[in-house]
Design a protein around this motif. Structure first.
Motif, PDB file in Angstrom:
ATOM      1  N   THR A  53      -3.398   4.340  -1.552  1.00 33.60           N
ATOM      2  CA  THR A  53      -3.280   3.464  -2.725  1.00 33.60           C
ATOM      3  C   THR A  53      -4.402   3.728  -3.716  1.00 33.60           C
ATOM      4  O   THR A  53      -4.169   3.924  -4.914  1.00 33.60           O
ATOM      5  CB  THR A  53      -3.306   1.993  -2.277  1.00 33.60           C
TER       6      THR A  53
ATOM      7  N   PHE B 221       1.575   4.692   1.467  1.00 29.37           N
ATOM      8  CA  PHE B 221       1.217   5.393   2.702  1.00 29.37           C
ATOM      9  C   PHE B 221       1.819   6.794   2.699  1.00 29.37           C
ATOM     10  O   PHE B 221       3.009   6.973   2.410  1.00 29.37           O
ATOM     11  CB  PHE B 221       1.731   4.618   3.913  1.00 29.37           C
TER      12      PHE B 221
ATOM     13  N   ASP C 261      -3.548   5.531   4.027  1.00 27.83           N
ATOM     14  CA  ASP C 261      -3.425   4.635   2.884  1.00 27.83           C
ATOM     15  C   ASP C 261      -3.969   5.362   1.655  1.00 27.83           C
ATOM     16  O   ASP C 261      -5.169   5.597   1.535  1.00 27.83           O
ATOM     17  CB  ASP C 261      -4.208   3.354   3.149  1.00 27.83           C
TER      18      ASP C 261
ATOM     19  N   ALA D 187       0.844  -1.186   0.000  1.00 27.40           N
ATOM     20  CA  ALA D 187       0.000   0.000   0.000  1.00 27.40           C
ATOM     21  C   ALA D 187       0.882   1.239   0.000  1.00 27.40           C
ATOM     22  O   ALA D 187       1.985   1.234   0.551  1.00 27.40           O
ATOM     23  CB  ALA D 187      -0.921   0.013   1.219  1.00 27.40           C
TER      24      ALA D 187
END
Length: 889
Positions: free
Chosen positions: A507, A482, A505, A480
């Motif tokens: 993503t 971050f 997060d 992910a």
């Protein structure tokens, strides 16, 4: 008187005297006689000594001593008992001696006599005395009081002739002046505070004129205008006649003590005032619990006058339901002195209402003459309500903390976890309680954890917030992106107590932003499509027309050759146009290279000229010797496209579009030395208002009508510039056009932009008969590659799809040295064929020949032993690349 023989007397004196005697000829500097002491001190024999000169035996510890010794034998220079001379011994060591030099007037000529006295004991005693003095000074200087002593020499009165024998360095520090300032004892009066200086002088005069020792408390004034309190003790020593001969002083800095005593005095006064005015109350009870005294605070709290409760039982105004518990708490406090356990109860006020009272500080008076109990009490009604409200707020904050979707955790100053929210526990894969006391790099094995630990140490060292964005791995293996913020966790006093870490997060957001950028890029491609289709059709017309003229025989000989050359040029132009469009529309991450900004602008303008209104004049003003930039060429082309199309839309009735390049630094980088290259795009269009200019870089903001734009063009320009470490500045006014300045960081000059034309070769390199596999689903391309490679001397195997290519490679049984693979083929893609044949033969070389490198059809990187050749290509190009790969040339 007994007559002695003069010669015997002289010999006795020479032998028995305790000093070393040297008799010499002053003219020749030669020794004539020495006594036994000389032989004992030096270790030489008499014969050895008489061979030496005086200057050989003696030297002076300072420069010029030898000349002084020689000059002592003249009539004008004489010295006695001079220290600092050294006497040579047989072991080439030197003994310290003091010398007396005399000139003996004898016949027939004067002689010189040197008397040398061993100075070792005197020097040792002197050194010991100095050590003792140094130790004594050290002891005195370490005293908390500044000590001094002065002696009086002869003088006309008791105030003159005084000189210091010792002054503690602390004396100067107290006065804020160097110790050298005090050159005599009475200089101290100059640092006494002006308001007390005369009283000090009167006391000093009284001591010197017959009074006894004295002690004073006064202030001294420091050079910065400050003041310090000192206690000065002065003792006088007198001679038999009563005259003062020595003064011994002891000055102690009592500023802090005086301030503390003054604070106590003021505190007592304030305490008395506070007792009378404080809203916290005090009750004085007798042993039966009857109120003997109450402070005025009871009036503020319960509305009773102090005299109204005097004589009443202390629990008369306690709520009936709380009387029993309050009595027990009072009895417990009296039987457990030192345990201050507050008790809270309800009290009935004069108006019938209730107040919440906290009782603490219950003590018996130690005075045996007063048998009483002192009770401190406080109205905590509002505090009690505030505590209940705070508990509600705390519960609310805990709920909010638990509901935050971002990963939040907090740590101590050592970087150890203290706690975190449920999102943090999900990220770590463990309850926060299990992580308490551990550090980031002890919980997570990824490299980013080590970098995070370094960022935490930087925040603790500097107090600044650190921010980073990178890919991290969850415990379950999911990656992910971050966005992490590490900030100091501060207390009420501003001191850093630990760290708070917040991670988001991003993503999905990154994926959406990438999709939006690609969407905007494709919008620009669509806006260019009309002009490109027009030019592409023109080029195809030239290709098809010329080929028909040659095929039907209408053109022969030189005319046919000229038509074929024109056909080749048109095909190359079409290939270059396709290459530019594919590169511009390709979805790919930021790939920084050292590129020529002028060349990128020219390439972009070749595409733009086909979609720009002919009424718009395009001017390009490049700096001739422009340094390269460190940038992604595809994204820089997108910046040029977006800015130029935006300028085109701002000039619906025509105008001038100007592009300029130069080396310049933005105003915000004042003092930098040409670290940036600037691309300026300006137009003569409608311009923008201040309100519009403030929003132009916001995503989806547009001034165009519905369906005429996504509002992402300038947002993408801003994002690309900042991603490269640059920035964008804009100037515009309504009716005066707009100018966009894009600053990109400079790169190191290199020649990395070999174009299509530089790759063209007209000769066919010769191979060594190696076997080459060609896999392509287009028959014409297969035949072209086969002819080109066979003309170069290679053995060629053909395959019409990916599966056939793998089978042909297997059947060749290791004979294939190089495979030419198309990207998009039926059954298996070029990447899949590459992976399959590399499993069979890891050393086989692979040339990917394709007009499209996206969609996962080819490896993302360029593995060892592989190259890429863009379609369209010509036979000589293919043969040259194959030869280079097989020979390593």
């Amino acid at each position: 008187m007994t007559a002695y023989d003069q010669a015997e007397l002289a010999q006795a004196l020479l032998s028995e005297i305790g000093d070393a005697l040297f008799l010499l000829d002053p003219d020749t500097d030669r020794l004539l006689e020495v006594n036994p002491v000389v032989l004992r001190l030096t270790g030489f024999s008499r014969a050895e000594v008489l061979q030496f000169s005086v200057t050989y035996l003696f030297r002076f510890e300072a420069a010029g001593g030898t000349q002084r010794l020689k000059g002592a034998f003249t009539k004008t220079v004489v010295f006695h008992g001079q220290d600092g001379f050294l006497l040579r011994t047989k072991g080439d060591t030197w003994l310290p001696v003091s010398l007396t030099v005399s000139r003996l007037h004898l016949a027939p000529k004067p002689l010189g006599l040197i008397i040398a006295r061993d100075d070792r004991e005197r020097r040792s005693a002197l050194a010991q005395a100095r050590r003792v003095e140094a130790e004594l000074r050290t002891v005195l200087s370490s005293s908390p009081a500044a000590l001094w002593s002065a002696e009086r020499a002869a003088g006309p009165d008791v105030f003159s002739g005084w000189l210091f024998r010792y002054v503690s360095p602390l004396l100067g520090r107290i006065a804020g002046r160097p110790t050298e300032f005090f050159d005599h004892p009475f200089k101290w009066a100059e640092v006494v505070h002006p308001g007390e200086r005369e009283a000090y002088r009167v006391a000093l005069r009284r001591v010197l004129t017959g009074g006894g020792d004295c002690e004073q408390l006064y202030r001294v004034q420091t050079p910065d205008g400050g003041a310090r309190w000192v206690r000065d003790r002065l003792q006088v020593v007198r001679d038999a006649a009563g005259r003062p001969t020595r003064l011994d002083g002891c000055v102690t800095d009592v500023t802090e003590q005086w301030a503390a005593e003054e604070a106590v005095r003021q505190s007592e006064g304030r305490f008395r005032a506070l007792v009378e005015k404080s809203r916290d109350g005090i009750l004085l009870l007798d042993e039966r619990g009857t109120v003997k005294y109450a402070t005025p605070a009871i009036k503020f709290i319960l509305g009773f006058a102090p005299e109204a409760v005097t004589g009443l039982e202390a629990f008369a105004f306690v709520h009936p339901d709380d009387v029993s518990a309050t009595r027990k708490r009072l009895a417990y406090s009296l039987s457990h002195p030192g345990e201050d356990v507050p008790a809270t109860f309800r009290a009935i006020a004069a108006d019938g209402g209730t107040r919440v009272i906290e009782m603490n500080g219950v003590n018996r008076l130690d005075d045996p003459s007063v048998r009483a109990v002192v009770v401190n009490y406080r109205d905590v009604t509002e505090r009690d309500a505030a505590v209940r409200e705070l508990a509600k707020q705390h519960a609310l904050l805990e709920g909010l903390f638990a509901s935050v979707p971002d990963v939040v955790c907090y740590k101590d100053r050592e970087g150890r976890f203290l706690g975190g929210n449920p999102a943090f526990e999900a990220f770590a894969g463990r309850p926060a309680a299990d992580l308490a006391g551990l550090r980031c790099d002890e919980v997570f094995a990824d490299e980013w954890a080590v970098r995070m630990r370094a960022a935490e140490e930087l925040v603790l060292a500097t107090g600044r917030t650190e921010r980073s964005k990178e890919w991290v791995t969850y415990p379950n293996g999911r990656k992910a992106l971050f966005d992490t913020v590490v900030a100091p966790l501060r207390g009420d006093d501003g001191a850093t107590l630990g760290l708070i870490v917040v991670g988001r997060d991003e993503t999905e957001q990154e994926r959406l932003e990438d999709a939006l950028r690609q969407s905007q890029k494709m919008e620009a491609v669509g806006r260019l499509a009309g002009g490109i289709a027009h030019d592409f059709n023109n080029l195809l017309t030239v290709v098809l027309g010329n080929l028909e003229l040659v095929r039907c025989g209408a053109a022969t000989g030189p005319d046919a050759a000229e038509l074929l050359l024109a056909t080749e040029r048109a095909a190359k132009q079409a290939a270059e146009l396709t290459k530019q469009m594919l590169g511009f529309a390709r979805r790919q991450p930021l790939r920084t290279a050292v590129v020529d900004l002028n060349a990128l602008v020219r390439e972009s303008l070749e595409l733009l000229r086909r979609s720009i209104d002919p009424r718009i004049t395009i001017r390009f003003v490049p700096e001739p010797e422009l340094r390269p930039v460190a940038a992604d060429p595809v994204q820089v082309q997108q910046v040029v496209m977006n800015l130029c199309l935006n300028a085109r839309d701002a000039m619906p009735d025509g105008g001038t579009l100007t592009l300029e390049t130069t080396e310049a630094d933005p105003p915000s980088e004042a003092g930098a030395v040409r670290r940036f290259v600037r691309l300026s795009v300006s137009d003569t269009g409608t311009g923008m208002s201040e309100e519009v200019r403030a929003k132009i870089f916001d995503p989806f903001f547009t001034t165009k009508g519905v369906g005429q734009g996504t509002g992402l063009g300038l947002a993408v320009v801003y994002g690309i510039a900042t991603a490269h470490g640059g920035l964008v500045e804009v100037t515009s006014e309504p009716g005066a056009g707009s100018r966009f300045d894009v600053y990109l960081p400079r790169g190191i000059a290199s020649d990395e932009r070999a174009g299509f034309r530089n790759e063209v070769r007209t000769d066919f390199p010769r191979g060594g008969g190696e076997t080459v596999l060609v896999a392509d689903d287009e028959a014409g391309v297969r035949d072209l590659a086969r002819v080109a490679l066979e003309l170069s001397g290679y053995n060629v195997l053909l395959a019409v799809d990916g599966a056939e290519a793998v089978n042909a490679f297997q059947k060749a049984n290791g004979q294939v040295k190089l495979a030419v693979l198309d990207a998009s083929m039926p059954k298996l893609s070029g990447r899949q064929v590459f992976e399959a044949i590399r499993r069979i033969d890891p050393g086989v070389k692979v040339l990917f020949a394709s007009g499209y490198h996206g969609g996962g059809l080819l490896p993302e990187d360029e593995p060892p032993g592989t190259r890429r050749l863009n379609k369209p290509y010509i036979p000589s190009q293919l043969a040259a690349v194959v030869q280079e790969m097989l020979t390593g040339a």
